[in-house]
Design a protein around this motif. Structure first.
Motif, PDB file in Angstrom:
ATOM      1  N   LEU A 197      28.422  19.100  67.452  1.00 17.97           N
ATOM      2  CA  LEU A 197      28.848  20.253  68.248  1.00 17.97           C
ATOM      3  C   LEU A 197      28.518  21.547  67.511  1.00 17.97           C
ATOM      4  O   LEU A 197      28.169  22.554  68.119  1.00 17.97           O
ATOM      5  CB  LEU A 197      30.351  20.164  68.533  1.00 17.97           C
ATOM      6  CG  LEU A 197      30.886  21.271  69.446  1.00 17.97           C
ATOM      7  CD1 LEU A 197      30.351  21.104  70.850  1.00 17.97           C
ATOM      8  CD2 LEU A 197      32.401  21.291  69.466  1.00 17.97           C
TER       9      LEU A 197
ATOM     10  N   LYS B 276      22.801  26.692  68.403  1.00 24.02           N
ATOM     11  CA  LYS B 276      21.697  26.892  69.335  1.00 24.02           C
ATOM     12  C   LYS B 276      22.133  27.740  70.534  1.00 24.02           C
ATOM     13  O   LYS B 276      21.378  28.578  71.017  1.00 24.02           O
ATOM     14  CB  LYS B 276      21.149  25.535  69.788  1.00 24.02           C
ATOM     15  CG  LYS B 276      20.301  24.877  68.701  1.00 24.02           C
ATOM     16  CD  LYS B 276      19.763  23.528  69.121  1.00 24.02           C
ATOM     17  CE  LYS B 276      20.806  22.472  68.936  1.00 24.02           C
ATOM     18  NZ  LYS B 276      20.330  21.106  69.202  1.00 24.02           N
ATOM     19  N   VAL B 277      23.360  27.518  71.016  1.00 18.61           N
ATOM     20  CA  VAL B 277      23.831  28.288  72.179  1.00 18.61           C
ATOM     21  C   VAL B 277      23.929  29.771  71.813  1.00 18.61           C
ATOM     22  O   VAL B 277      23.394  30.638  72.505  1.00 18.61           O
ATOM     23  CB  VAL B 277      25.198  27.768  72.665  1.00 18.61           C
ATOM     24  CG1 VAL B 277      25.818  28.754  73.641  1.00 18.61           C
ATOM     25  CG2 VAL B 277      25.039  26.414  73.327  1.00 18.61           C
TER      26      VAL B 277
ATOM     27  N   ARG C 238      29.878  33.115  74.221  1.00 22.68           N
ATOM     28  CA  ARG C 238      31.245  33.615  74.353  1.00 22.68           C
ATOM     29  C   ARG C 238      31.945  32.875  75.497  1.00 22.68           C
ATOM     30  O   ARG C 238      33.115  32.506  75.406  1.00 22.68           O
ATOM     31  CB  ARG C 238      31.199  35.122  74.629  1.00 22.68           C
ATOM     32  CG  ARG C 238      32.485  35.848  74.443  1.00 22.68           C
ATOM     33  CD  ARG C 238      32.218  37.302  74.021  1.00 22.68           C
ATOM     34  NE  ARG C 238      31.228  37.950  74.849  1.00 22.68           N
ATOM     35  CZ  ARG C 238      31.519  38.783  75.849  1.00 22.68           C
ATOM     36  NH1 ARG C 238      32.778  39.055  76.144  1.00 22.68           N
ATOM     37  NH2 ARG C 238      30.574  39.338  76.561  1.00 22.68           N
ATOM     38  N   PHE C 239      31.204  32.627  76.576  1.00 20.44           N
ATOM     39  CA  PHE C 239      31.762  31.889  77.706  1.00 20.44           C
ATOM     40  C   PHE C 239      32.152  30.472  77.273  1.00 20.44           C
ATOM     41  O   PHE C 239      33.126  29.916  77.752  1.00 20.44           O
ATOM     42  CB  PHE C 239      30.742  31.837  78.848  1.00 20.44           C
ATOM     43  CG  PHE C 239      31.214  31.093  80.065  1.00 20.44           C
ATOM     44  CD1 PHE C 239      32.195  31.633  80.891  1.00 20.44           C
ATOM     45  CD2 PHE C 239      30.686  29.854  80.391  1.00 20.44           C
ATOM     46  CE1 PHE C 239      32.641  30.943  82.004  1.00 20.44           C
ATOM     47  CE2 PHE C 239      31.128  29.161  81.507  1.00 20.44           C
ATOM     48  CZ  PHE C 239      32.103  29.704  82.310  1.00 20.44           C
ATOM     49  N   ALA C 240      31.377  29.908  76.347  1.00 24.40           N
ATOM     50  CA  ALA C 240      31.683  28.564  75.871  1.00 24.40           C
ATOM     51  C   ALA C 240      32.869  28.567  74.924  1.00 24.40           C
ATOM     52  O   ALA C 240      33.367  27.515  74.553  1.00 24.40           O
ATOM     53  CB  ALA C 240      30.460  27.968  75.170  1.00 24.40           C
ATOM     54  N   GLY C 241      33.336  29.759  74.516  1.00 25.47           N
ATOM     55  CA  GLY C 241      34.459  29.834  73.590  1.00 25.47           C
ATOM     56  C   GLY C 241      34.027  29.813  72.140  1.00 25.47           C
ATOM     57  O   GLY C 241      34.838  29.585  71.249  1.00 25.47           O
ATOM     58  N   PHE C 242      32.748  30.028  71.884  1.00 25.46           N
ATOM     59  CA  PHE C 242      32.264  30.065  70.510  1.00 25.46           C
ATOM     60  C   PHE C 242      32.376  31.502  69.999  1.00 25.46           C
ATOM     61  O   PHE C 242      32.179  32.448  70.742  1.00 25.46           O
ATOM     62  CB  PHE C 242      30.809  29.611  70.429  1.00 25.46           C
ATOM     63  CG  PHE C 242      30.584  28.194  70.876  1.00 25.46           C
ATOM     64  CD1 PHE C 242      31.513  27.201  70.593  1.00 25.46           C
ATOM     65  CD2 PHE C 242      29.448  27.846  71.578  1.00 25.46           C
ATOM     66  CE1 PHE C 242      31.304  25.892  71.003  1.00 25.46           C
ATOM     67  CE2 PHE C 242      29.227  26.540  71.992  1.00 25.46           C
ATOM     68  CZ  PHE C 242      30.157  25.564  71.710  1.00 25.46           C
TER      69      PHE C 242
ATOM     70  N   ARG D 194      26.191  35.781  75.242  1.00 30.95           N
ATOM     71  CA  ARG D 194      27.158  35.868  76.330  1.00 30.95           C
ATOM     72  C   ARG D 194      27.580  34.463  76.776  1.00 30.95           C
ATOM     73  O   ARG D 194      28.760  34.191  76.980  1.00 30.95           O
ATOM     74  CB  ARG D 194      26.510  36.628  77.486  1.00 30.95           C
ATOM     75  CG  ARG D 194      27.491  37.098  78.484  1.00 30.95           C
ATOM     76  CD  ARG D 194      27.147  38.484  78.988  1.00 30.95           C
ATOM     77  NE  ARG D 194      28.152  38.880  79.945  1.00 30.95           N
ATOM     78  CZ  ARG D 194      27.888  39.097  81.228  1.00 30.95           C
ATOM     79  NH1 ARG D 194      26.670  38.954  81.687  1.00 30.95           N
ATOM     80  NH2 ARG D 194      28.853  39.454  82.038  1.00 30.95           N
ATOM     81  N   ALA D 195      26.597  33.568  76.918  1.00 32.86           N
ATOM     82  CA  ALA D 195      26.927  32.188  77.270  1.00 32.86           C
ATOM     83  C   ALA D 195      27.741  31.554  76.145  1.00 32.86           C
ATOM     84  O   ALA D 195      28.638  30.746  76.402  1.00 32.86           O
ATOM     85  CB  ALA D 195      25.657  31.384  77.542  1.00 32.86           C
TER      86      ALA D 195
ATOM     87  N   ARG E 249      20.668  31.568  71.432  1.00 32.71           N
ATOM     88  CA  ARG E 249      19.884  31.842  72.640  1.00 32.71           C
ATOM     89  C   ARG E 249      20.559  32.850  73.540  1.00 32.71           C
ATOM     90  O   ARG E 249      19.899  33.637  74.198  1.00 32.71           O
ATOM     91  CB  ARG E 249      19.679  30.549  73.421  1.00 32.71           C
ATOM     92  CG  ARG E 249      18.678  29.647  72.750  1.00 32.71           C
ATOM     93  CD  ARG E 249      18.732  28.281  73.365  1.00 32.71           C
ATOM     94  NE  ARG E 249      18.284  27.317  72.385  1.00 32.71           N
ATOM     95  CZ  ARG E 249      17.470  26.315  72.664  1.00 32.71           C
ATOM     96  NH1 ARG E 249      17.040  26.129  73.871  1.00 32.71           N
ATOM     97  NH2 ARG E 249      17.102  25.502  71.718  1.00 32.71           N
ATOM     98  N   SER E 250      21.885  32.780  73.656  1.00 35.33           N
ATOM     99  CA  SER E 250      22.568  33.695  74.557  1.00 35.33           C
ATOM    100  C   SER E 250      23.985  33.921  74.052  1.00 35.33           C
ATOM    101  O   SER E 250      24.828  33.037  74.150  1.00 35.33           O
ATOM    102  CB  SER E 250      22.607  33.107  75.973  1.00 35.33           C
ATOM    103  OG  SER E 250      23.535  33.804  76.744  1.00 35.33           O
TER     104      SER E 250
ATOM    105  N   PHE F 110      25.101  22.456  68.193  1.00 37.65           N
ATOM    106  CA  PHE F 110      25.048  22.940  69.574  1.00 37.65           C
ATOM    107  C   PHE F 110      25.487  24.401  69.639  1.00 37.65           C
ATOM    108  O   PHE F 110      24.849  25.238  70.272  1.00 37.65           O
ATOM    109  CB  PHE F 110      25.961  22.052  70.425  1.00 37.65           C
ATOM    110  CG  PHE F 110      26.048  22.452  71.868  1.00 37.65           C
ATOM    111  CD1 PHE F 110      24.979  22.272  72.719  1.00 37.65           C
ATOM    112  CD2 PHE F 110      27.220  22.993  72.385  1.00 37.65           C
ATOM    113  CE1 PHE F 110      25.067  22.632  74.056  1.00 37.65           C
ATOM    114  CE2 PHE F 110      27.316  23.351  73.712  1.00 37.65           C
ATOM    115  CZ  PHE F 110      26.234  23.170  74.549  1.00 37.65           C
TER     116      PHE F 110
END
Lengths: 364, 521
Positions: free
Chosen positions: A222, A228-229, A238-242, A235-236, A232-233, A225
């Motif tokens: 994870l 990589k998230v 932050r949406f994932a809670g990272f 904003r995505a 790349r983005s 992951f």
């Protein structure tokens, strides 16, 4: 009127993505051949002595591994940084910080000896690199400072600090005023892997282990992951809670630790003492290694060997062709140029726009 | 009117396209399209997303070159090589996405697009004059950044009218307007028609097409499937032409008010703008019970995105009680913790916010589910190894459930069409059976079939006892699925009004900033 424009390709070719490092190396060889002919050398024999001869003898293969070890260690750490969009350009400084911190035991406490000295030195080296990498990470997270600038500037701080140390407080009193510390005692020297045939030391093994571990983390966990998230983005992510800030620290700490480990492994395994010239720019060359290896730790092992060869080739060229060993730097620069160029051309194409279709574009 | 008459007495159309075809790779975006636009008519171009409307008008305007086919302008064959040439022929276009600079004034923006070099004062005067003539009031000296979306659209239209076109192409002009602003626009368009100008009107809003347009051409899959006088059609018959079959009607059982426990509450949420393009929120409060859908209407850019991020936890609040999820204060905890309380979120932007474009569907599934479904998707204890096999089976379940159409087993998110990706992203959250779901623009850019599927899924979730918040600019959608509707304007949220008491007019007034009660009076 004509203008050159760079247009994103709707799809990129998987085949050329895989081939791109090889295309880059091939173009580098061609550029090298042109360079040698301009210098008045026979390009074929020059390339031969640059890139082939170093591979024909056992001792020079050992040298290749000695040079590849720090490159791979540093580049593996940098891949974590670059994948997560943290542009750590200061690995050279973290390498030096690791070398200094790891040398505390053998230089300041030379009488402290035993099997445990080496592990402690390696850990101190990693801690030194981490501590030094924390500075740009903190500045980035807290003040939104550009980490490219801060990490790069800290390289010069580290170089001057090392310079001051080995000329000043840590200078070997019996060293005829050379800017060097004492030679490390046997228990503080990273041993050779196959002592009978050459001086390749266990740093190379550490580099392979680090590459495999980081590869596993990036591709299977994870944590990988998350890297990589967020790379790349954001904003995505932050949406994932990272948390981007936490990851910035993580990436800098990992790459700082590996650069620091490379530093102390080089000092203890290859040099045997602390000097002003412990690095021929490994920290910068490792950036090329990381990209040539496509930011994949396993690819980085191969790329590290290729760039190590350019150092050996530079030394060989100095002897057999009589050109400066600085030519190695030129080759490294050319490789980076072609790697980045082929990567860009996989994702973008170049278009020459005339005035007429130019207005058509604006309207769309 | 001003149309030229041929020898045999029939009128030559202003623009005639014959067998217009555009091929992108293997896709026929437009396939042998015939289109005639007469002088002084408002001609509707209808079709679902991806039907080929934009490609067609770009060819007419010169922004794209047709693969084959002919265009005749006032009876003469032309090759519209560029938008500049389109403009010089007399074709003007107002795009759906405005191309204005925020930091410049209206007049400066207009001056930039004109080929001639006139002093700014002259341009401002002409803009003011045209604005007065056509009912498009705009202050030429105002900074565009300070203007509402409706006012920006007026600038675009004035900019287009200054070039004195015979044909004006409008791409989805009402998608960003309140009903009242749209009414003003219709007056302007009717006035232009009465002066003999032709308008090509692209829309998927059937009611306004019926009201405004003289003729309609319907496209489906790049082909003309029908031409009609929209005033003699019903909205349902137009929709059937567009979609090719009957649209699924949302089944909405009456809400059962058995448990009146608020599942999600927002109490006095105020927030300063976080950047130059961010909207401040002022004292927003809402409370939704299980079983209910609250629709939040509003023109884009009135703080909907900021409200979404405050509820989702992407932006934290200073006081924990500002956001409460299932009775727990959640204002200070992050999005993962809020998800663990049973909440789910679907943001407006699919690529780059709800999903990472160049990551596979299974990876994008993990994106929002790694904390709530840790036991299912992660193994190896503290190592947190990603279990590809359970991700693959969960993705398969969602794909079947939501009828996601894809070309490969596990494609990148960006390889899916907008509608299919949205179905996957909504399915990703519904698959968890959340007790609270907040969805921003659930069917933006989604074709009618997929939109109906998504709306039904949201209604079903609410009726099974969850609280649902739908933020949308599509009023028809809100009327279709909401139990209550509130409107956002300038970062404030109006009181919510039960759907039974809500009318288009009233929601329009609320979106324009009038108080809900005043609107009812």
């Amino acid at each position: 009127m004509m203008r050159i424009e760079i247009v994103k390709r709707p799809q990129h070719s998987a085949l050329f993505s895989a081939l791109s490092p090889f295309i880059a190396l091939f173009l580098t060889l061609i550029a090298g051949a042109i360079l040698f002919s301009i210098l008045g050398k026979n390009p074929i024999s020059a390339l031969d002595s640059y890139f082939v001869e170093p591979l024909t003898e056992v001792w020079s293969i050992h040298e290749l591994l000695v040079k590849a070890a720090p490159l791979i260690l540093i580049a593996v750490g940098l891949s974590v940084c670059f994948l997560s969009n943290n542009w750590n350009i200061g690995a050279e400084g973290q390498f030096i910080a690791g070398g200094i911190a790891g040398s505390i035991l053998p230089v300041v406490f030379p009488d402290f000896q035993g099997w445990y000295v080496l592990p402690i030195m390696l850990l101190l080296g990693m801690a030194g690199g981490m501590a030094y990498a924390t500075i740009p990470a903190y500045l980035k997270v807290r003040f939104n400072t550009n980490e490219i600038l801060t990490s790069l500037m800290l390289v010069y701080v580290a170089q001057l600090f090392l310079d001051w140390l080995v000329r000043g407080p840590w200078r070997n009193p019996q060293g005829y005023n050379f800017p060097e510390t004492v030679q490390f005692s046997d228990s503080a020297v990273l041993p050779a892997i196959w002592p009978d045939s050459g001086r390749a030391h266990w740093g190379f093994a550490l580099a392979i282990i680090a590459a495999v571990l980081v590869w596993f983390m990036l591709s299977r966990t994870l944590n990988g992951f998350e890297i990589k998230v967020l790379g790349r983005s954001s904003r995505a992510g932050r949406f994932a809670g990272f948390s981007a800030g936490r990851l910035t620290f993580f990436a800098f700490l990992v790459s700082g630790a590996l650069a620091g480990l490379a530093g102390i492994a080089e000092v203890s395994g290859a040099v045997g003492q602390l000097r002003t010239s412990i690095s021929p720019g490994y920290g910068f060359t490792a950036i090329i290694v990381a990209f040539l290896g496509r930011l994949n730790p396993l690819g980085i092992i191969a790329a590290g060997l290729v760039l190590a060869l350019s150092y050996l080739g530079g030394e060989a060229a100095q002897i057999s062709l009589g050109i400066s060993e600085k030519s190695a730097r030129i080759f490294q620069g050319i490789i980076l140029f072609f790697v980045l160029a082929s990567d860009s051309l996989i994702y973008y194409r170049i278009r020459i726009v005339s005035r007429l279709s130019d207005t058509a574009l604006k309207g769309a | 009117m001003t149309g030229t008459i041929t020898k045999d007495g029939s009128e030559i159309p202003l623009l005639e396209a014959e067998k217009l075809t555009k091929i992108f790779g293997t896709l026929k975006a437009c396939d042998g399209i015939d289109l005639k636009i007469g002088t002084g008519e408002i001609h509707a171009l209808l079709g679902e997303n991806g039907a080929g409307k934009s490609t067609l008008v770009k060819m007419l305007f010169g922004a794209l070159q047709p693969t084959s086919g002919d265009i005749a302008w006032k009876g003469e064959g032309v090759n519209v090589a560029s938008p500049a040439m389109g403009r010089s022929l007399g074709i003007g276009m107002v795009f759906q996405h405005f191309s204005l600079f925020d930091a410049l004034t209206a007049a400066e923006n207009i001056a930039l697009s004109l080929d001639e070099k006139s002093p700014l004062d002259t341009i401002a005067a002409r803009a003011r004059e045209i604005g007065q003539t056509y009912g498009l009031p705009v202050d030429p000296d105002a900074l565009v950044g300070d203007l509402s979306v409706g006012e920006r659209q007026r600038i675009e239209i004035i900019r287009c009218l200054l070039q004195n076109p015979d044909l004006i192409i409008l791409d989805e002009p009402t998608s960003v307007l309140t009903p009242q602003e749209a009414d003003l626009l219709f007056v302007t368009l009717e006035r232009l028609r009465s002066e003999g100008k032709s308008i090509l009107y692209i829309s998927h809003r059937l009611e306004e097409v019926r009201r405004l347009c003289d003729r309609a051409t319907v496209l489906r899959h790049g082909k003309v499937v029908g031409q009609c006088d929209p005033r003699t059609q019903t909205a349902a018959s137009l929709a059937r032409m567009m979609v090719g079959n009957d649209i699924h009607v949302i089944e909405r059982l009456p809400a059962e008010w058995t448990d009146r426990i608020p599942l999600i509450e927002v109490n006095g949420l105020s927030q300063r703008p976080r950047g130059p393009f961010s909207v401040a929120l002022h004292d927003i409060s809402l409370s939704i019970n299980g079983g209910e859908i609250l629709g939040i209407a509003g023109v884009a850019g009135n703080g909907q995105g900021e409200l979404f991020e405050a509820i989702s936890g992407e932006v934290l609040q200073e006081r924990p009680q500002v956001v409460r999820i299932r009775g727990t204060d959640a204002g200070r905890i992050g999005i993962s913790a809020r998800r663990k309380l049973g909440a789910a979120f679907v943001p407006e932007e699919r690529l780059g916010h709800g999903a990472v474009p160049d990551m596979s569907l299974t990876n994008n599934l993990l994106l929002s589910r790694h904390s709530t479904d840790r036991k299912m998707f992660l193994t190896g204890g503290v190592l947190k190894l990603v279990s590809e096999s359970s991700l693959a089976s969960a993705a398969k379940r969602i794909v079947t459930q939501m009828d996601v159409r894809k070309s490969a087993e596990n494609p990148d998110a960006s390889a899916l069409s907008g509608g299919n990706l949205q179905k996957f992203l909504i399915g990703r959250e519904l698959d968890r059976n959340p007790s609270v779901i907040v969805v921003n623009q659930p069917t933006w850019g989604v074709d009618a079939g997929a939109a109906a599927h998504i709306r039904q899924a949201l209604v079903d979730l609410a009726r099974s006892g969850s609280a649902v918040i739908v933020i949308s600019q599509d009023l028809d959608e809100l009327f279709e699925i909401s139990d209550r509707i509130a409107a956002m304007v300038h970062g404030r949220l109006s009181e919510s009004v039960p759907i039974e008491a809500m009318t288009m007019e009233r929601v329009g007034l609320m979106m324009g900033g009038a108080d809900a009660a005043a609107g009812a009076a």
